[in-house]
Scaffold this active site. Sequence first.
Site, PDB file in Angstrom:
ATOM      1  N   HIS A 191       0.832  -1.212   0.000  1.00 15.17           N
ATOM      2  CA  HIS A 191       0.000   0.000   0.000  1.00 15.17           C
ATOM      3  C   HIS A 191       0.862   1.255   0.000  1.00 15.17           C
ATOM      4  O   HIS A 191       1.937   1.282   0.621  1.00 15.17           O
ATOM      5  CB  HIS A 191      -0.912   0.007   1.221  1.00 15.17           C
ATOM      6  CG  HIS A 191      -1.924  -1.104   1.203  1.00 15.17           C
ATOM      7  ND1 HIS A 191      -2.985  -1.112   0.325  1.00 15.17           N
ATOM      8  CD2 HIS A 191      -2.015  -2.243   1.918  1.00 15.17           C
ATOM      9  CE1 HIS A 191      -3.701  -2.218   0.515  1.00 15.17           C
ATOM     10  NE2 HIS A 191      -3.126  -2.925   1.472  1.00 15.17           N
ATOM     11  N   SER A 217       2.968  -4.538   3.937  1.00 10.75           N
ATOM     12  CA  SER A 217       3.670  -3.354   3.436  1.00 10.75           C
ATOM     13  C   SER A 217       4.608  -2.781   4.490  1.00 10.75           C
ATOM     14  O   SER A 217       5.670  -2.250   4.168  1.00 10.75           O
ATOM     15  CB  SER A 217       2.675  -2.252   3.059  1.00 10.75           C
ATOM     16  OG  SER A 217       1.549  -2.766   2.430  1.00 10.75           O
ATOM     17  N   CYS A 237       5.893 -29.210 -12.950  1.00  9.31           N
ATOM     18  CA  CYS A 237       4.591 -28.521 -12.951  1.00  9.31           C
ATOM     19  C   CYS A 237       4.391 -27.923 -14.336  1.00  9.31           C
ATOM     20  O   CYS A 237       5.118 -27.011 -14.734  1.00  9.31           O
ATOM     21  CB  CYS A 237       4.571 -27.433 -11.876  1.00  9.31           C
ATOM     22  SG  CYS A 237       3.184 -26.292 -12.024  1.00  9.31           S
ATOM     23  N   CYS A 272       1.039 -32.132 -10.851  1.00  9.25           N
ATOM     24  CA  CYS A 272       2.396 -32.219 -10.290  1.00  9.25           C
ATOM     25  C   CYS A 272       2.458 -32.803  -8.875  1.00  9.25           C
ATOM     26  O   CYS A 272       3.545 -33.209  -8.438  1.00  9.25           O
ATOM     27  CB  CYS A 272       3.094 -30.863 -10.331  1.00  9.25           C
ATOM     28  SG  CYS A 272       2.278 -29.583  -9.375  1.00  9.25           S
TER      29      CYS A 272
HETATM   30  C1  LIG Z   1      -7.657 -10.589   3.879  1.00  8.05           C
HETATM   31  C2  LIG Z   1      -6.353  -9.914   4.150  1.00  8.05           C
HETATM   32  C3  LIG Z   1      -5.818  -9.018   3.233  1.00  8.05           C
HETATM   33  C4  LIG Z   1      -4.624  -8.378   3.492  1.00  8.05           C
HETATM   34  N1  LIG Z   1      -4.057  -7.606   2.524  1.00  8.05           N
HETATM   35  C5  LIG Z   1      -2.902  -6.978   2.776  1.00  8.05           C
HETATM   36  C6  LIG Z   1      -2.278  -6.213   1.770  1.00  8.05           C
HETATM   37  O1  LIG Z   1      -2.692  -6.211   0.631  1.00  8.05           O
HETATM   38  N2  LIG Z   1      -1.181  -5.504   2.099  1.00  8.05           N
HETATM   39  C7  LIG Z   1      -0.681  -5.483   3.352  1.00  8.05           C
HETATM   40  O2  LIG Z   1       0.261  -4.753   3.602  1.00  8.05           O
HETATM   41  N3  LIG Z   1      -1.214  -6.267   4.309  1.00  8.05           N
HETATM   42  C8  LIG Z   1      -2.290  -7.023   4.043  1.00  8.05           C
HETATM   43  N4  LIG Z   1      -2.836  -7.820   4.985  1.00  8.05           N
HETATM   44  C9  LIG Z   1      -2.205  -7.895   6.296  1.00  8.05           C
HETATM   45  C10 LIG Z   1      -0.975  -8.791   6.311  1.00  8.05           C
HETATM   46  O3  LIG Z   1      -1.221  -9.997   5.610  1.00  8.05           O
HETATM   47  C11 LIG Z   1      -0.635  -9.089   7.776  1.00  8.05           C
HETATM   48  O4  LIG Z   1      -0.529  -7.861   8.455  1.00  8.05           O
HETATM   49  C12 LIG Z   1       0.648  -9.831   7.935  1.00  8.05           C
HETATM   50  O5  LIG Z   1       0.714 -10.944   7.077  1.00  8.05           O
HETATM   51  C13 LIG Z   1       0.755 -10.293   9.382  1.00  8.05           C
HETATM   52  O6  LIG Z   1       1.945 -11.002   9.520  1.00  8.05           O
HETATM   53  P1  LIG Z   1       2.329 -11.580  10.931  1.00  8.05           P
HETATM   54  O7  LIG Z   1       3.700 -12.129  10.801  1.00  8.05           O
HETATM   55  O8  LIG Z   1       2.111 -10.551  11.977  1.00  8.05           O
HETATM   56  O9  LIG Z   1       1.262 -12.741  11.201  1.00  8.05           O
HETATM   57  P2  LIG Z   1       1.236 -14.228  10.615  1.00  8.05           P
HETATM   58  O10 LIG Z   1       1.650 -14.274   9.207  1.00  8.05           O
HETATM   59  O11 LIG Z   1      -0.103 -14.776  10.954  1.00  8.05           O
HETATM   60  O12 LIG Z   1       2.340 -14.956  11.458  1.00  8.05           O
HETATM   61  C14 LIG Z   1       2.159 -15.281  12.819  1.00  8.05           C
HETATM   62  C15 LIG Z   1       2.801 -16.631  13.056  1.00  8.05           C
HETATM   63  O13 LIG Z   1       2.772 -16.931  14.450  1.00  8.05           O
HETATM   64  C16 LIG Z   1       2.588 -18.325  14.599  1.00  8.05           C
HETATM   65  N5  LIG Z   1       2.097 -18.584  15.954  1.00  8.05           N
HETATM   66  C17 LIG Z   1       0.904 -18.217  16.468  1.00  8.05           C
HETATM   67  N6  LIG Z   1       0.791 -18.644  17.738  1.00  8.05           N
HETATM   68  C18 LIG Z   1       1.951 -19.284  18.039  1.00  8.05           C
HETATM   69  C19 LIG Z   1       2.433 -19.961  19.200  1.00  8.05           C
HETATM   70  N7  LIG Z   1       1.692 -20.052  20.308  1.00  8.05           N
HETATM   71  N8  LIG Z   1       3.647 -20.520  19.143  1.00  8.05           N
HETATM   72  C20 LIG Z   1       4.415 -20.447  18.021  1.00  8.05           C
HETATM   73  N9  LIG Z   1       4.002 -19.835  16.890  1.00  8.05           N
HETATM   74  C21 LIG Z   1       2.788 -19.249  16.896  1.00  8.05           C
HETATM   75  C22 LIG Z   1       1.594 -18.657  13.505  1.00  8.05           C
HETATM   76  O14 LIG Z   1       1.608 -20.031  13.166  1.00  8.05           O
HETATM   77  C23 LIG Z   1       2.046 -17.765  12.360  1.00  8.05           C
HETATM   78  O15 LIG Z   1       2.916 -18.435  11.471  1.00  8.05           O
HETATM   79  C24 LIG Z   1      -3.987  -8.546   4.729  1.00  8.05           C
HETATM   80  C25 LIG Z   1      -4.511  -9.468   5.639  1.00  8.05           C
HETATM   81  C26 LIG Z   1      -5.661 -10.173   5.322  1.00  8.05           C
HETATM   82  C27 LIG Z   1      -6.159 -11.219   6.249  1.00  8.05           C
END
Ligand SMILES: Cc1cc2nc3c(=O)[nH]c(=O)nc-3n(C[C@H](O)[C@H](O)[C@H](O)COP(=O)(O)OP(=O)(O)OC[C@H]3O[C@@H](n4cnc5c(N)ncnc54)[C@H](O)[C@@H]3O)c2cc1C
Length: 479
Positions: free
Chosen positions: A49, A342, A400, A442
């Site tokens: 974004h 982002s 693939c 694949c």
């Molecule tokens: C529908 C949707 C659209 C989006 N579109 C965009 C976009 O276009 N652009 C943008 O900038 N952002 C977007 N986002 C937001 C973005 O995807 C997230 O902000 C980002 O991926 C979050 O990353 P994270 O590492 O915080 O969480 P996650 O990727 O969820 O990682 C957290 C990790 O913690 C692990 N975990 C949880 N509990 C435990 C535990 N107790 N012990 C060990 N491990 C644990 C999980 O398994 C997971 O792998 C979107 C989100 C959604 C849902």
Amino acid sequence: MYDIVIIGAGVTGCAIARELSRYNASICLVEKCEDVCCGTSKANSAIVHAGYDAASGSLMAKLNVEGNRLMGSLSEDLDFPFRRNGSLVVCMSEDGLPNLNELYQNGLANGVEQLRIIGKEELRSLEPNISPYAVAALYAPTGGIVCPFGLTIALAENAHINGVEFKFNTEVLRLASNNENVWSIETNHGKIQTKYVVNAAGVYADFIHNMVSAKKIHITPRRGDYCLLDKSTVGFVEKTIFQLPDKYGKGVLVSPTIHGNTIVGPTAIDIQDREGTNTTAEGINDLINKANITVNNLPIRQVITSFAGLRAHEDGHEFVIGEVEDAPRFIDCAGIESPGLSSAPAIGILVSNLLCKKLHLNLNPNFNGKRKSVLDPKTLSKDAYAKLIKENPAYGNIICRCENVTEGEILDAIHRPLGAKSLDGIKRRTRAGMGRCQAGFCSPRTLEILSRELGLPQSEITKCGGASKLIVGTSKDRL
Ligand SMILES: Cc1cc2nc3c(=O)[nH]c(=O)nc-3n(C[C@H](O)[C@H](O)[C@H](O)COP(=O)(O)OP(=O)(O)OC[C@H]3O[C@@H](n4cnc5c(N)ncnc54)[C@H](O)[C@@H]3O)c2cc1C
């Protein structure tokens, strides 16, 4: 004992790990799933974004704009796909113009560059498939599209080659701090001790936070359903087409993906189940209807798959980043909903600077900030490709057919740092299984290669870790 333990191998945890690997510190990242990028980071719109919509003055706005600026050089250093295709917020009636202008002013206040409002003629010349009813749009040339798997895996691999330890299938169950400034983390694989904890657990970040703090936070999983269209739709739109945002966020978008598909979505539905990534017919119908408002003749018959992701919506709708007041040496990275992808490069720097000061860390003189992704022979000249096949015939063996992924790429994906162990792990690193047939052709061949290379029976190979085994026995077992 570690200096720092990071919980969660999504884009947030991996960005923090990579930034911290610039310093001399013992760092461990624990992840409950079998690989990196198994949570929200694998299921989102993949948009970088521009940063005009987060409330001016908020951490979200600051980190979004900073993350966007950093993404170009990061993609060069870490070799993941990213393109500034630009984005358009489309206004469908004269009544919406004040809101569009408000968004523009907000963007200016957030420091978004090159932002401007364009009229219907320019809009139509940029996007011939835009609805004839569109009256104006906010044009942000700095908006981009990224491969979310590519970004997350690149950050993780680079952190790992610079010394960060990764423990997969390791779930944090409880945390306690003793008087000697040590956090004791109980996991399903025993205890880990550390001076500092970083909570980057996505939709579970409130659970982890609430284990250590009396000041509770609350995250609502907000589901977003998507449809992904075949690559034959390439060029249907060039820019990311948004609708004017409402209280649930940025509305339904239609966008090219970095790999040439078209993505349509997401919906925004608050749910209870933090694993509830199923799509629903209602959700899909809803997003198609909404997408049809902004574009004309959406080629919806070209859908090859649908999926859903869960936003970690914190009640205050703000990134919660920093040391927890009543839990010293515990750093939250909670409520990382959109624009979390982002913002990840900027979140990584913010948290690593904070920890660097607290732990008085020195620079790691051996830090190498560059990394190469899985070699894609399609990017080579004909002669260079022929030479590669001569040196390594596996690059001549197509596994693939839809995405033209070779055995050589799959072997690279398995044997590189933090290599793939499952079909989805291969998919996220090479795109094998991402094409029109959605892994119909694949899967058995990828399964064979994984089994051979990992020295495991095929019945032990999973789709995505845990119990997701594909083979439950051989037909001879039944005789
Ligand atoms: C529908 C949707 C659209 C989006 N579109 C965009 C976009 O276009 N652009 C943008 O900038 N952002 C977007 N986002 C937001 C973005 O995807 C997230 O902000 C980002 O991926 C979050 O990353 P994270 O590492 O915080 O969480 P996650 O990727 O969820 O990682 C957290 C990790 O913690 C692990 N975990 C949880 N509990 C435990 C535990 N107790 N012990 C060990 N491990 C644990 C999980 O398994 C997971 O792998 C979107 C989100 C959604 C849902």
